[in-house]
Design a protein around this motif. Structure first.
Motif, PDB file in Angstrom:
ATOM      1  N   GLU A   1      -3.778  -4.939   8.837  1.00 39.37           N
ATOM      2  CA  GLU A   1      -2.740  -4.757   9.849  1.00 39.37           C
ATOM      3  C   GLU A   1      -1.355  -5.083   9.289  1.00 39.37           C
ATOM      4  O   GLU A   1      -0.391  -4.345   9.515  1.00 39.37           O
ATOM      5  CB  GLU A   1      -3.028  -5.650  11.057  1.00 39.37           C
ATOM      6  N   THR A   2      -1.257  -6.183   8.565  1.00 41.64           N
ATOM      7  CA  THR A   2       0.033  -6.598   8.004  1.00 41.64           C
ATOM      8  C   THR A   2      -0.172  -7.137   6.595  1.00 41.64           C
ATOM      9  O   THR A   2      -1.264  -7.591   6.236  1.00 41.64           O
ATOM     10  CB  THR A   2       0.699  -7.689   8.860  1.00 41.64           C
TER      11      THR A   2
ATOM     12  N   THR B   1      -3.553  -1.968   2.023  1.00 38.97           N
ATOM     13  CA  THR B   1      -2.448  -1.181   2.557  1.00 38.97           C
ATOM     14  C   THR B   1      -2.459  -1.201   4.073  1.00 38.97           C
ATOM     15  O   THR B   1      -3.509  -1.384   4.699  1.00 38.97           O
ATOM     16  CB  THR B   1      -2.519   0.277   2.054  1.00 38.97           C
ATOM     17  N   ASP B   2      -1.278  -0.971   4.643  1.00 36.22           N
ATOM     18  CA  ASP B   2      -1.201  -0.813   6.090  1.00 36.22           C
ATOM     19  C   ASP B   2      -1.325   0.652   6.497  1.00 36.22           C
ATOM     20  O   ASP B   2      -1.253   0.981   7.680  1.00 36.22           O
ATOM     21  CB  ASP B   2       0.096  -1.419   6.636  1.00 36.22           C
TER      22      ASP B   2
ATOM     23  N   TRP C   1       1.839  -1.490   0.398  1.00 36.47           N
ATOM     24  CA  TRP C   1       0.567  -1.757  -0.260  1.00 36.47           C
ATOM     25  C   TRP C   1       0.733  -2.851  -1.302  1.00 36.47           C
ATOM     26  O   TRP C   1       1.829  -3.165  -1.736  1.00 36.47           O
ATOM     27  CB  TRP C   1       0.011  -0.498  -0.916  1.00 36.47           C
TER      28      TRP C   1
END
Length: 246
Positions: free
Chosen positions: A9-10, A44-45, A50
């Motif tokens: 998510e983050t 990665t989101d 990333w």
């Protein structure tokens, strides 16, 4: 072999030790990929941010601890390629999304064309859209992308025409096209929008609306491709010609 990609998510703002990957992604990393200490992963989101890192610890069946080298931002590609995909029958929609994601399409717009046998309505439509988005996410991971394609809400013909009107290059794959897509003059930047019709083809009324919006009918080749493969083939051609595959 390139490092496997997992979605989070983050991400932190910089390098960091002890980042925890858990939940479904952690379970997949530990129990399916069977990653071990020292192996490299990419987190990665899915929106361009990333980080690469090394597995520092494996805890239980669904938890990795990763030491990150630092977070980077992948810029958006240009020209941006959007494929308007008419709704195919059965699971061919997911097939189209999967292969278009793998080749590098930036956005996919489901289109409820008049000749589509499949129509997305109510809960069924929401479920189908969810499958397309999940497919784009999984195909993005498999193809080692860190910026996954946007899968928009289903669009009407009027909404597709509005999208075409804003494009720097707008094309409709249609058998009436007397121009080969392989010879089209493409912009070096901006937005390319490509329309792929249903198995029954783009109707005369739809084609007229798209041409009024500024789109041009192009042919892809001598053979007729299924709607689930035409977008991938055309996108690959455009990616090569714009230099994005160079």
């Amino acid at each position: 072999m390139t490092a496997p990609v997992f979605v989070v998510e983050t991400l932190p703002d910089g390098a960091g030790h002890g980042f925890v990957l858990d939940g479904p992604e952690g379970r997949h990393a530990v129990s399916v990929k069977r990653l071990r200490v020292g192996e490299t992963v990419v987190l990665t989101d899915g929106a361009g941010r990333w980080a690469e890192g090394a597995v520092a610890a494996v805890e239980g069946k669904d938890r990795l601890v990763v030491d990150l080298d630092g977070v980077r931002e992948e810029p958006e590609e240009t020209p941006r390629i959007t494929v308007v995909q008419a709704l195919p029958k059965g699971d061919r929609g997911e097939l189209a999304v999967e292969t278009m994601t793998e080749v590098g399409v930036d956005a996919i717009v489901p289109w409820a064309a008049s000749r589509c046998i499949t129509q997305w309505k109510g809960e069924r439509g929401l479920k189908a859209l969810g499958k397309w988005r999940a497919t784009a996410r999984e195909a993005g991971k498999q193809s080692r992308r860190v910026r996954f394609p946007d899968v928009a809400d289903a669009a009407s013909t009027r909404q597709v025409a509005a999208l075409l009107a804003k494009a720097d290059f707008a094309a409709v794959l249609h058998e009436s096209g007397d121009r080969p897509l392989a010879a089209a003059e493409l912009p070096p930047r901006g937005d390319i929008v490509l329309v792929v019709g249903p198995e029954g083809g783009v109707s005369p009324e739809e084609l007229a609306a798209f041409e009024e919006a500024g789109a041009v009918a192009y042919r892809l080749g001598r053979t007729v491709l299924r709607t689930s493969t035409a977008g991938t083939a055309a996108a690959a051609l455009l990616l090569g010609r714009t230099g994005r595959w160079s």
